[in-house]
Design an enzyme around this catalytic site. Sequence first.
Site, PDB file in Angstrom:
ATOM      1  N   HIS A 291     -42.852 104.262  50.574  1.00  0.00           N
ATOM      2  CA  HIS A 291     -43.519 102.967  50.521  1.00  0.00           C
ATOM      3  C   HIS A 291     -42.789 101.924  51.363  1.00  0.00           C
ATOM      4  CE1 HIS A 291     -46.251 103.309  46.727  1.00  0.00           C
ATOM      5  NE2 HIS A 291     -46.310 104.382  47.501  1.00  0.00           N
ATOM      6  N   HIS A 536     -46.525 114.498  47.238  1.00  0.00           N
ATOM      7  CA  HIS A 536     -47.601 114.605  46.252  1.00  0.00           C
ATOM      8  C   HIS A 536     -47.554 115.947  45.536  1.00  0.00           C
ATOM      9  CE1 HIS A 536     -49.838 111.542  48.993  1.00  0.00           C
ATOM     10  NE2 HIS A 536     -48.975 110.953  48.192  1.00  0.00           N
TER      11      HIS A 536
END
Length: 779
Positions: A291, A536
């Site tokens: 991020h 993920h």
Amino acid sequence: MIDFNIILLYMVLVCPLGVFCHGMKNYGPHGETDHVHTKETPCDVCPRYGRCVPKVQCPAHVRPASYNPSCHLDGDHIGVCCFTGSGHAAESERTSRASVSINVDDVKISHNRSRHKLKEWLARSEKLLERSSDTVVNTSAPSFGHHLSMVTYDKRADSLGRGALMNLFAAQELRARDALSEEQLSLGFAEHTDGPFCPPTPSCPTPPSQFRSLGGECNNPSIPSWGAVNTGFERLLPPAYNDGVWEMRRSTIGITLPSGRAVSIALVLEGSHPSPTHNLMFMQFGQFVAHDISAGVVFGIGNGSAISCCVGDGEGFLPLELQHWACAPIATDPQDPFFGHFRHTCLNFVRAQLAPASDCSVGYAKQMNGATHYPDLSHLYGSSPEKFGSLRGPGGLLNTFNDYGRELPPLTVREECLTAKDGAACFESGDNHGNQLISLTVLHTIWTREHNRIARVLTKLNPGWNEELVFLETRRIVQAEYQHIIFNEWLPLLLGPEIVQMFKLAPSAGYSSTYDPLVNPSLTAEFAAAAMRFGHSIVDGKIQIQSPHSHDVYETISIPEVMFQPSRMRLRRFLDQLLNGLSWQPMQNVDPFLTEGLTSYLFRGGNPYGIDLAAINIQRGRDYGLRSYNDYRRLCGLPPFVDFSQFPPRAAQRLASVYNSPKDIDLWVGGLLEEPVDGGILGPTFAHIIADQFSRLKIGDRYFYEYGSDVNPGAFTSSQLAEIKKVTLSRIICDNRDGIELMAQPPDALLRADLPGNAPVPCESTLIPAMNLIKFKEQ
């Protein structure tokens, strides 16, 4: 007759140390070998001032016309001699080409049509807004949560995005008029072709500041836009746009690629395969890093509202006349094993915002990074003056929400969370994404506290400093701690020792001397849209809250229940409990298995369904123009798969059920199928792409924490740098916990606490060394 004296002279000149150069195999577009040099011994020194680099760092080596002899990177690894840097064209193509010369009338026509087309598109977008009940996503829908994860509130992004579209339209027009060829576009031979829009050049201070800029600009004085916020992702290989400019990739035989949802169902399965070594903190820190350096931005409608491409929340595709031009919805089968229960045949998907080239040139689409490209904690401090101002507090501190004596990130006034009841917390962050997952909110909390902890100490040590200097010096130190943890702890466990050695990623004993002003540190599209999304796969669908004494699990939280719902942070014991749990709970292995919390219930809120992150990843890779998996295997020096039978039987069967050919496999899918490299958790393709990226982020960042005053205007003294290199993630956790239930911490915060040799020790233990801030007292 052959003159052997000439041959001998050539060999001596080419390999001055007497080690003959070994040419490498160059694979053509279908995996065939274009040419092979038969010498077996790699060069010790590259000819003609070439640089010996890992193959992934010399894209030109896969070009049929390239000459890139193999060479010794070090005692254990072989690379290629590179003469073209990160350029895509082979040396012969670069030296033989004439500069692009375009008829002035063609340029004028392309500019005029570009402006006219943008005006038409914007007018159409405004017209669609009149049907907002159809064209704007309902705030209760899962797609709205996805929008929140990619929205930007930086007003500069919108104007830059419009400029990027104008330059894109100009490229399409020049391409249609045969004024530019697809090859010229793909190889970057159009760099002197001015577009109708030119982004403003950053204004850099003289002399340079000792502190990083907020937006990443002015890191490299020669090209001040490198790595800056709202600039484009770069490319390891030219994109695979169907039109060479922006149209999404198609199959090698010209048909539409299989739906991302169809691929997800066939290949990305539900399953649990816990890591025997790495814990869930490893996963969460990885997301925190991702991020910070990568924030894809999607197009919005009107004032930035979420675009809907589906009827309702998925009952069907919107009619084309109501679809926004950024729509690329994902088809789902009416008999879909999950979404079929809800009669959904459409998954909402909006294409990514584009960024203009800093040199104003026309070219293929580059997607915008809404974060600075550097690991600089921009998601803590912000990357715009407006955001920076809202996060700063008095006395050199970051603003916080004082929750009965506990410092939490400040509350936000935006409707950013799914729960808005009285007392519900929704927190502010530098990137507006800190509420996405509650374990991510925990990391935002401890790093916010770390800034304030150090700022308070520096204020006492240096009473003559004003609050501006306290804040900036603290930010500089915290950024250095963070970079050291990435390179010293996280990357070695991710990549393994061989890859770390090959790419020279390990911290130095003292100052580093690896800075190269010719290296562009900006993130690559392949890293952001595929390789870094390995994370993920390692997410566990449930977060375990354990007893601090027996480590028995007494509560299990489903991840979809705490996405954009961080109010549990207000429970006094929760932060310590979650930090404990992240240390003990294993992450999942990197493989083609994802929890159903991500493939069925992501961002579900109060709905009985969510969205499929795997399908989104596949579609996003196509949106970015990523080439097929095989192309990146070739780039990394690996043989391509020419037949499905080369894969393990179960994978081969599933791949063949959706893809027409191995040449069509998406990079994200193929990367997850690989066996991990020695000592790491990733397969070789992802490992090389990620290692290349962090090599760029080290070598191309003038403010990297290890550089001395000859490079870094804000260099640390040798004694200060030595203190920073004592810091570990375990120390950050210990210094910023609540101390209610967390009293001990494993020395290696990223490995399971039940591993031999990593049992938790008291936070005061010398096994978790602490930085001595007295070294930062001004002399």
